[in-house]
Design an enzyme around this catalytic site. Sequence first.
Site, PDB file in Angstrom:
ATOM      1  N   LYS A  56      -3.264  -6.582 -19.054  1.00 57.20           N
ATOM      2  CA  LYS A  56      -2.879  -7.202 -17.783  1.00 57.20           C
ATOM      3  C   LYS A  56      -3.969  -8.129 -17.259  1.00 57.20           C
ATOM      4  O   LYS A  56      -3.687  -9.185 -16.729  1.00 57.20           O
ATOM      5  CB  LYS A  56      -2.569  -6.097 -16.756  1.00 57.20           C
ATOM      6  CG  LYS A  56      -2.108  -6.627 -15.411  1.00 57.20           C
ATOM      7  CD  LYS A  56      -0.766  -7.341 -15.508  1.00 57.20           C
ATOM      8  CE  LYS A  56      -0.321  -8.003 -14.223  1.00 57.20           C
ATOM      9  NZ  LYS A  56       0.643  -9.086 -14.473  1.00 57.20           N
ATOM     10  N   CYS A  81       0.850  -1.194   0.000  1.00 55.37           N
ATOM     11  CA  CYS A  81       0.000   0.000   0.000  1.00 55.37           C
ATOM     12  C   CYS A  81       0.885   1.244   0.000  1.00 55.37           C
ATOM     13  O   CYS A  81       2.097   1.147  -0.045  1.00 55.37           O
ATOM     14  CB  CYS A  81      -0.869   0.017   1.230  1.00 55.37           C
ATOM     15  SG  CYS A  81      -1.701  -1.530   1.540  1.00 55.37           S
ATOM     16  N   HIS A 108       9.241 -37.206 -30.467  1.00 55.22           N
ATOM     17  CA  HIS A 108       7.984 -37.559 -31.143  1.00 55.22           C
ATOM     18  C   HIS A 108       7.561 -36.489 -32.139  1.00 55.22           C
ATOM     19  O   HIS A 108       6.399 -36.407 -32.520  1.00 55.22           O
ATOM     20  CB  HIS A 108       6.881 -37.789 -30.101  1.00 55.22           C
ATOM     21  CG  HIS A 108       7.197 -38.922 -29.183  1.00 55.22           C
ATOM     22  ND1 HIS A 108       7.170 -40.234 -29.584  1.00 55.22           N
ATOM     23  CD2 HIS A 108       7.615 -38.943 -27.883  1.00 55.22           C
ATOM     24  CE1 HIS A 108       7.528 -41.021 -28.573  1.00 55.22           C
ATOM     25  NE2 HIS A 108       7.811 -40.244 -27.531  1.00 55.22           N
ATOM     26  N   GLU A 134       6.361 -22.011 -19.082  1.00 53.90           N
ATOM     27  CA  GLU A 134       6.309 -20.646 -18.558  1.00 53.90           C
ATOM     28  C   GLU A 134       7.466 -19.811 -19.134  1.00 53.90           C
ATOM     29  O   GLU A 134       7.276 -18.651 -19.514  1.00 53.90           O
ATOM     30  CB  GLU A 134       6.355 -20.680 -17.018  1.00 53.90           C
ATOM     31  CG  GLU A 134       6.532 -19.344 -16.327  1.00 53.90           C
ATOM     32  CD  GLU A 134       5.443 -18.317 -16.626  1.00 53.90           C
ATOM     33  OE1 GLU A 134       4.451 -18.651 -17.281  1.00 53.90           O
ATOM     34  OE2 GLU A 134       5.626 -17.150 -16.209  1.00 53.90           O
ATOM     35  N   ASN A 179       1.306  -0.026   6.371  1.00 56.23           N
ATOM     36  CA  ASN A 179       1.642  -0.956   5.294  1.00 56.23           C
ATOM     37  C   ASN A 179       2.269  -2.176   5.941  1.00 56.23           C
ATOM     38  O   ASN A 179       3.042  -2.028   6.886  1.00 56.23           O
ATOM     39  CB  ASN A 179       2.714  -0.377   4.366  1.00 56.23           C
ATOM     40  CG  ASN A 179       2.185   0.702   3.477  1.00 56.23           C
ATOM     41  OD1 ASN A 179       0.986   0.963   3.460  1.00 56.23           O
ATOM     42  ND2 ASN A 179       3.077   1.336   2.743  1.00 56.23           N
ATOM     43  N   GLY A 180       1.999  -3.345   5.371  1.00 53.53           N
ATOM     44  CA  GLY A 180       2.609  -4.554   5.923  1.00 53.53           C
ATOM     45  C   GLY A 180       1.542  -5.519   6.378  1.00 53.53           C
ATOM     46  O   GLY A 180       0.350  -5.341   6.089  1.00 53.53           O
ATOM     47  N   LYS A 183       7.034 -16.437 -21.396  1.00 51.96           N
ATOM     48  CA  LYS A 183       7.657 -15.142 -21.062  1.00 51.96           C
ATOM     49  C   LYS A 183       8.362 -14.585 -22.279  1.00 51.96           C
ATOM     50  O   LYS A 183       8.232 -13.411 -22.606  1.00 51.96           O
ATOM     51  CB  LYS A 183       8.675 -15.275 -19.909  1.00 51.96           C
ATOM     52  CG  LYS A 183       8.138 -15.466 -18.534  1.00 51.96           C
ATOM     53  CD  LYS A 183       7.448 -14.271 -17.929  1.00 51.96           C
ATOM     54  CE  LYS A 183       5.982 -14.253 -18.232  1.00 51.96           C
ATOM     55  NZ  LYS A 183       5.051 -14.934 -17.436  1.00 51.96           N
ATOM     56  N   GLU A 242       5.856 -13.528 -25.213  1.00 56.45           N
ATOM     57  CA  GLU A 242       4.915 -12.425 -24.991  1.00 56.45           C
ATOM     58  C   GLU A 242       5.586 -11.052 -24.914  1.00 56.45           C
ATOM     59  O   GLU A 242       4.961 -10.050 -25.207  1.00 56.45           O
ATOM     60  CB  GLU A 242       4.026 -12.665 -23.774  1.00 56.45           C
ATOM     61  CG  GLU A 242       4.714 -12.605 -22.446  1.00 56.45           C
ATOM     62  CD  GLU A 242       3.768 -12.871 -21.276  1.00 56.45           C
ATOM     63  OE1 GLU A 242       2.583 -12.552 -21.370  1.00 56.45           O
ATOM     64  OE2 GLU A 242       4.252 -13.400 -20.262  1.00 56.45           O
ATOM     65  N   TRP A 297      -3.995  -1.387  -0.842  1.00 52.96           N
ATOM     66  CA  TRP A 297      -4.093  -2.563  -1.693  1.00 52.96           C
ATOM     67  C   TRP A 297      -4.357  -3.699  -0.727  1.00 52.96           C
ATOM     68  O   TRP A 297      -3.457  -4.153  -0.029  1.00 52.96           O
ATOM     69  CB  TRP A 297      -2.794  -2.763  -2.477  1.00 52.96           C
ATOM     70  CG  TRP A 297      -3.005  -3.657  -3.638  1.00 52.96           C
ATOM     71  CD1 TRP A 297      -3.509  -3.308  -4.859  1.00 52.96           C
ATOM     72  CD2 TRP A 297      -2.737  -5.058  -3.698  1.00 52.96           C
ATOM     73  NE1 TRP A 297      -3.572  -4.410  -5.665  1.00 52.96           N
ATOM     74  CE2 TRP A 297      -3.113  -5.486  -4.979  1.00 52.96           C
ATOM     75  CE3 TRP A 297      -2.246  -5.982  -2.797  1.00 52.96           C
ATOM     76  CZ2 TRP A 297      -2.988  -6.808  -5.381  1.00 52.96           C
ATOM     77  CZ3 TRP A 297      -2.127  -7.292  -3.196  1.00 52.96           C
ATOM     78  CH2 TRP A 297      -2.494  -7.699  -4.480  1.00 52.96           C
ATOM     79  N   ARG A 308       0.657   1.444  -7.117  1.00 47.78           N
ATOM     80  CA  ARG A 308       0.877   0.291  -6.246  1.00 47.78           C
ATOM     81  C   ARG A 308      -0.427  -0.416  -5.893  1.00 47.78           C
ATOM     82  O   ARG A 308      -0.409  -1.509  -5.345  1.00 47.78           O
ATOM     83  CB  ARG A 308       1.475   0.744  -4.924  1.00 47.78           C
ATOM     84  CG  ARG A 308       2.856   1.237  -5.052  1.00 47.78           C
ATOM     85  CD  ARG A 308       3.464   1.371  -3.691  1.00 47.78           C
ATOM     86  NE  ARG A 308       4.859   1.616  -3.800  1.00 47.78           N
ATOM     87  CZ  ARG A 308       5.754   0.695  -4.094  1.00 47.78           C
ATOM     88  NH1 ARG A 308       5.380  -0.541  -4.294  1.00 47.78           N
ATOM     89  NH2 ARG A 308       7.016   1.008  -4.203  1.00 47.78           N
TER      90      ARG A 308
HETATM   91  C1  F6R Z   1       1.520 -14.094 -18.755  1.00 50.35           C
HETATM   92  C2  F6R Z   1       0.337 -13.548 -18.135  1.00 50.35           C
HETATM   93  C3  F6R Z   1      -0.968 -14.144 -18.455  1.00 50.35           C
HETATM   94  C4  F6R Z   1      -1.815 -14.331 -17.186  1.00 50.35           C
HETATM   95  C5  F6R Z   1      -3.218 -14.816 -17.546  1.00 50.35           C
HETATM   96  C6  F6R Z   1      -4.039 -15.088 -16.324  1.00 50.35           C
HETATM   97  O1  F6R Z   1       2.681 -13.467 -18.340  1.00 50.35           O
HETATM   98  O2  F6R Z   1       0.414 -12.625 -17.363  1.00 50.35           O
HETATM   99  O3  F6R Z   1      -0.828 -15.353 -19.117  1.00 50.35           O
HETATM  100  O4  F6R Z   1      -1.158 -15.235 -16.363  1.00 50.35           O
HETATM  101  O5  F6R Z   1      -3.860 -13.865 -18.350  1.00 50.35           O
HETATM  102  O6  F6R Z   1      -4.217 -13.954 -15.559  1.00 50.35           O
HETATM  103  P1  F6R Z   1      -4.713 -14.022 -14.072  1.00 50.35           P
HETATM  104  O7  F6R Z   1      -3.695 -14.776 -13.280  1.00 50.35           O
HETATM  105  O8  F6R Z   1      -4.864 -12.602 -13.641  1.00 50.35           O
HETATM  106  O9  F6R Z   1      -6.026 -14.757 -14.080  1.00 50.35           O
END
Ligand code: F6R
Length: 622
Positions: free
Chosen positions: A617, A8, A518, A495, A108-109, A499, A502, A82, A33
């Site tokens: 996001k 926060c 295969h 994963e 905060n914390g 990364k 994307e 937050w 934040r």
């Molecule tokens: C990849 C990424 C996305 C999310 C996905 C799910 O780096 O950020 O693949 O992981 O859109 O999002 P949440 O976890 O918010 O449901």
Amino acid sequence: MFYNYNMCGIVGYIGKKSALPIVLEGLKRLEYRGYDSAGVALWDQGSGKILWEKTTGRVAALETRLSEKSWESHTAIGHTRWATHGKPSDKNSHPHADCAENIFLVHNGIVENYAELKEALTREGHVFRSETDTEVLVHLVERELTMGNGKVVLEDALPEALRHVIGTFGLALISKNDPGKIVVARRGSPIILGLGEKEYLIASDASAIVEHTKNVVYLHDNEMAVLTPEDLKIYNFSKKILNKSIDKIDWDLESAQKGGYKHFMQKEIFEGPEALRNVLRGRILSDIGKVKLGGLKDLEKKLKNIKRIIITACGTSYYSGLIGKYYFEEFAKIPASVEHASEFRYGNPAIGEGDAVILISQSGETADTLQALREAKKRGALTLGIVNTVGSTIARESDAGVYNHAGPEIGVASTKAFISQVGALSLIALYFAGNRGTLPETLVNKILPELKLMPGKMEQILKKDKEIKKLAKKYLKYKNFIYFGRKYQFPVAMEGALKLKEISYKHAEGYAAGEMKHGPIALIDENFPVFALVPKDAVYEKTISNIEEIRARGGKIIAVATEGDEKIKKLADDVVFIPETLEALSPLLSVIPLQLFAYHTADLLGLDVDKPRNLAKSVTVE
Ligand code: F6R
């Protein structure tokens, strides 16, 4: 300079200027934040009283409420929240006040032992207004000031009150009975003091005050400060005066928000160890070898009867779910499967009573995961959320769950959330195992202490940042990558590939190492580098054979391997070594070089790391 992780935001002002606009402006600077609620408390010149206002929503909502008032003040504290404990709501917003509404506090914390403290304080007659962990702090201070043991000023009462607290805090408070000062304290959550001309500012983060002053003092753990318009005194908790040096901030606002890092994603990769500490905090009872999960405690009987677990999520959260499957099967001996939420919801899943569906979501708002949750509920399954955003829709609609406490994740590419999801899954699986007695004590006694060591081991890998940047440079010209691994490393491979693709827009695929022969091995030539995830685990020799197969076809190998592995040095073109750990926890380490490699690749290409093209996001559409 990098500084501490924080959730926060706190801002305060004491001096000759009008405090409220400075505090509100500072809070807006901290909204990056998290911004589920905001509030202020101030000394009003006119009435000579402390007035306070708080509301759910952004600082702008607070401003609207305040615009109806004609408050004038030279001393104010404010907070943007937050949520961690207690959903976003007016009453859960900060500041929090004691019973008599004399003392006002922002924090905060996380107070780990808040439940025990709240119970004790309630027994003594304190009346709580919120569901937060924070509120116990202000009642503890009230207790010290009213216990008749001679504590009449805040700076005497505060350290006594804090002696009872287990957890982290960066806090600020003002009191009606002790006018003309702000008192702040810190343990684990940052507090910065800004020094002006006959004025002082406080903030949890430099970005809130850089506009007003560049001269700052960083409060360290177990230190507190008393600020008046004329003076700033810093003490330790034994009330010994400390002489601290003044630092100069040379950041602009934007770099202050990123804590000195170039991008949020980079900052969040470096926050991985702290994200893991936060998800584990207060949940491992080492002395009795058990896991405590407040969010599941009312379900103990129901959980015992669960016959099957289905994990569903999207993207990175789905990959952490794949690791979770191994945890549930290995630790708790419950059959587990993992499905993409977008497939699960239309797949007419044969689930019902006796099944637990675990939804994993950083944002808690992903449309596919939310619909999967609703579908699972409709069919009578027990739904459990692993969610980072407190009060989000998935958190609210799940039957029960565990919060990640990873703090806001701003970079579109998920990094620290993945770490904390894996941490949460390991805890839940160990909790199930504890309920069912499926895991030998010897193993539990190995896993729990090792979990606690993981943040330190992760930090060792982060020190290799420069080495990994060099690797990113070396491989920058390649257009295609394969990542492979077995068992626990297979989800990490996927994963890592996600990364890279994307944020750098390079083609990357994650594969189960054994699947290469295969089909995909046909792709391999000298222009197709392969990331081989090959820590010393139960499938090490098997993965080594797969590496040999790639080498035989001229492929380039970048290995992620355990320190001291001499064999891999001869087989791979490049190796990033990670510390030794238990096989089950190795994803928490092996993912870090992959996050850093993707980050540096995208940055070296000059791409918009935090906002990659075509992505959002939180994906709130199907
Ligand atoms: C990849 C990424 C996305 C999310 C996905 C799910 O780096 O950020 O693949 O992981 O859109 O999002 P949440 O976890 O918010 O449901």
